[in-house]
Design a protein around this motif. Sequence first.
Motif, PDB file in Angstrom:
ATOM      1  N   GLY A  13      -0.212  -2.784   8.292  1.00 43.76           N
ATOM      2  CA  GLY A  13      -0.382  -1.544   9.041  1.00 43.76           C
ATOM      3  C   GLY A  13      -1.236  -0.504   8.352  1.00 43.76           C
ATOM      4  N   HIS A  14      -1.924  -0.883   7.263  1.00 43.07           N
ATOM      5  CA  HIS A  14      -2.708   0.123   6.545  1.00 43.07           C
ATOM      6  C   HIS A  14      -3.836   0.691   7.405  1.00 43.07           C
ATOM      7  CE1 HIS A  14      -4.071   2.484   3.245  1.00 43.07           C
ATOM      8  NE2 HIS A  14      -5.263   1.924   3.271  1.00 43.07           N
ATOM      9  N   HIS A  15      -4.309  -0.078   8.388  1.00 45.78           N
ATOM     10  CA  HIS A  15      -5.346   0.441   9.289  1.00 45.78           C
ATOM     11  C   HIS A  15      -4.848   1.674  10.054  1.00 45.78           C
ATOM     12  CE1 HIS A  15      -2.983  -2.555  11.455  1.00 45.78           C
ATOM     13  NE2 HIS A  15      -3.249  -1.886  12.562  1.00 45.78           N
ATOM     14  N   VAL A  16      -3.543   1.788  10.235  1.00 47.27           N
ATOM     15  CA  VAL A  16      -2.953   2.941  10.918  1.00 47.27           C
ATOM     16  C   VAL A  16      -2.785   4.125   9.960  1.00 47.27           C
ATOM     17  CG1 VAL A  16      -0.906   3.781  12.142  1.00 47.27           C
ATOM     18  CG2 VAL A  16      -1.735   1.455  12.549  1.00 47.27           C
ATOM     19  N   LEU A  51       6.380   6.011   0.671  1.00 52.62           N
ATOM     20  CA  LEU A  51       6.071   6.414  -0.694  1.00 52.62           C
ATOM     21  C   LEU A  51       7.330   6.991  -1.322  1.00 52.62           C
ATOM     22  CD1 LEU A  51       2.626   8.217  -0.282  1.00 52.62           C
ATOM     23  CD2 LEU A  51       3.068   6.020  -1.381  1.00 52.62           C
ATOM     24  N   GLU A  52       7.660   6.554  -2.505  1.00 52.94           N
ATOM     25  CA  GLU A  52       8.849   7.088  -3.176  1.00 52.94           C
ATOM     26  C   GLU A  52       8.655   8.546  -3.554  1.00 52.94           C
ATOM     27  OE1 GLU A  52      10.015   4.552  -6.409  1.00 52.94           O
ATOM     28  OE2 GLU A  52      10.961   3.128  -5.056  1.00 52.94           O
ATOM     29  N   ALA A  53       7.426   8.920  -3.902  1.00 52.08           N
ATOM     30  CA  ALA A  53       7.148  10.284  -4.370  1.00 52.08           C
ATOM     31  C   ALA A  53       7.428  11.345  -3.306  1.00 52.08           C
ATOM     32  CB  ALA A  53       5.707  10.393  -4.853  1.00 52.08           C
ATOM     33  N   ASP A  54       7.024  11.092  -2.063  1.00 46.07           N
ATOM     34  CA  ASP A  54       7.174  12.143  -1.046  1.00 46.07           C
ATOM     35  C   ASP A  54       7.748  11.648   0.288  1.00 46.07           C
ATOM     36  OD1 ASP A  54       5.042  10.771   0.000  1.00 46.07           O
ATOM     37  OD2 ASP A  54       3.618  12.416  -0.190  1.00 46.07           O
ATOM     38  N   ASN A  55       8.294  10.423   0.296  1.00 44.40           N
ATOM     39  CA  ASN A  55       8.975   9.902   1.479  1.00 44.40           C
ATOM     40  C   ASN A  55       8.053   9.769   2.690  1.00 44.40           C
ATOM     41  OD1 ASN A  55      11.380   8.802   2.416  1.00 44.40           O
ATOM     42  ND2 ASN A  55      11.970  10.704   3.405  1.00 44.40           N
ATOM     43  N   LYS A  56       6.759   9.578   2.467  1.00 42.49           N
ATOM     44  CA  LYS A  56       5.794   9.453   3.559  1.00 42.49           C
ATOM     45  C   LYS A  56       5.709   7.998   4.032  1.00 42.49           C
ATOM     46  CE  LYS A  56       1.793  11.375   2.909  1.00 42.49           C
ATOM     47  NZ  LYS A  56       0.407  11.581   2.464  1.00 42.49           N
ATOM     48  N   LEU A  57       5.786   7.785   5.349  1.00 41.04           N
ATOM     49  CA  LEU A  57       5.647   6.461   5.945  1.00 41.04           C
ATOM     50  C   LEU A  57       4.210   5.985   5.770  1.00 41.04           C
ATOM     51  CD1 LEU A  57       6.659   4.114   7.762  1.00 41.04           C
ATOM     52  CD2 LEU A  57       6.099   5.558   9.729  1.00 41.04           C
ATOM     53  N   VAL A  58       4.025   4.771   5.169  1.00 41.91           N
ATOM     54  CA  VAL A  58       2.670   4.291   4.899  1.00 41.91           C
ATOM     55  C   VAL A  58       2.425   2.845   5.341  1.00 41.91           C
ATOM     56  CG1 VAL A  58       2.242   5.914   3.020  1.00 41.91           C
ATOM     57  CG2 VAL A  58       3.250   3.670   2.514  1.00 41.91           C
ATOM     58  N   GLY A  59       3.413   2.187   5.926  1.00 40.15           N
ATOM     59  CA  GLY A  59       3.197   0.817   6.374  1.00 40.15           C
ATOM     60  C   GLY A  59       4.495   0.152   6.785  1.00 40.15           C
ATOM     61  N   HIS A  60       4.408  -1.160   6.983  1.00 38.52           N
ATOM     62  CA  HIS A  60       5.601  -1.924   7.352  1.00 38.52           C
ATOM     63  C   HIS A  60       5.511  -3.336   6.770  1.00 38.52           C
ATOM     64  CE1 HIS A  60       2.701  -2.669  10.639  1.00 38.52           C
ATOM     65  NE2 HIS A  60       3.182  -3.889  10.600  1.00 38.52           N
ATOM     66  N   MET A  61       6.651  -3.978   6.713  1.00 37.51           N
ATOM     67  CA  MET A  61       6.720  -5.342   6.220  1.00 37.51           C
ATOM     68  C   MET A  61       6.257  -6.301   7.318  1.00 37.51           C
ATOM     69  SD  MET A  61       7.833  -5.719   3.072  1.00 37.51           S
ATOM     70  CE  MET A  61       6.520  -4.570   2.770  1.00 37.51           C
TER      71      MET A  61
END
Length: 142
Positions: A13-16, A51-61
């Motif tokens: 999902g990195h394209h998103v 992201l552990e640092a700021d809890n930002k959604l960045v992808g999926h398994m």
Amino acid sequence: MVNEVEFSSVIRGHHVYKAAWSPIIGESLTCRKDDRKEAKEDDEYAVRTYLEADNKLVGHMPMELSFLIFTFLKASHENKVQVKVTGSRRLENGLVVPGSLLARTPSRAIATKFENEIIRLKELCTHMDITVLKLRQRPLFL
């Protein structure tokens, strides 16, 4: 003691999320069940990476792994799955980011079952690049 199963896969999902996140090798992410209605439309067992640092959604398994990780996380509130970015993004089924996943649980039985299921998945899904390291026990303070 904590039991760990380490394996490699990708974050999809990195394209998103590429406008909001540029992966850095060694960066830590955490996996969580995704209970959003829109996520369930695509994958009933969706697992997102934050992201552990700021809890930002960045992808999926990947969907091939999501059921196993979802079930592992649901089995106990103490079960955790972390991801460390291990490489640059690449084009696969959309943009993906390679990572090393570490599943941790206090239960030896859950860890053993999870490891066996990941190995079985690797055998079934030959199109996926999954490498499984052996199950290990570590003291809780590490």
